[in-house]
Design an enzyme around this catalytic site. Sequence first.
Site, short mmCIF file in Angstrom:
data_model
loop_
_atom_site.label_atom_id
_atom_site.label_comp_id
_atom_site.label_asym_id
_atom_site.label_seq_id
_atom_site.Cartn_x
_atom_site.Cartn_y
_atom_site.Cartn_z
N LYS A 16 0.98 -1.31 -0.33
CA LYS A 16 -0.18 -0.07 -0.55
C LYS A 16 1.01 0.99 0.03
O LYS A 16 1.98 0.96 0.27
CB LYS A 16 -1.43 -0.02 0.76
N CYS A 17 0.31 2.32 -0.38
CA CYS A 17 0.98 3.89 -0.67
C CYS A 17 1.44 4.22 1.19
O CYS A 17 0.63 3.78 2.31
CB CYS A 17 -0.25 4.48 -1.09
N PRO A 18 2.96 4.05 1.39
CA PRO A 18 3.89 4.69 -0.38
C PRO A 18 4.90 4.03 -1.03
O PRO A 18 5.46 4.19 -0.82
CB PRO A 18 4.59 6.11 0.81
N ASP A 43 -1.87 -1.38 -5.40
CA ASP A 43 -2.60 -0.16 -4.98
C ASP A 43 -3.03 0.85 -5.26
O ASP A 43 -2.83 1.14 -6.88
CB ASP A 43 -1.67 -0.15 -4.03
#
Length: 80
Positions: A16-18, A43
């Site tokens: 997932k981000c980042p 994502d």
Amino acid sequence: MTEIIADIELDTKGLKCPEPVMMLHREIRKMAVGEVVKVIATDPATARDIPSFCEFLPHELLRSDVVDDEYIYWLKKGQR
């Protein structure tokens, strides 16, 4: 559509981000100018983050595709 040959493939599925962009940034630093990296992500935030990454640094986003639940990007390393 012509096939883009990647020098490096970066699998960020499940992250997932980042994390996908952080991994891309780390990998692209090791590459030579003009080399191509293929990024595979799951994502949805990468649809915003990776084009922004290319504009900011400047690298060239050659193509992006969405296949099933995967986001696939081909980037060419710029001069920076």
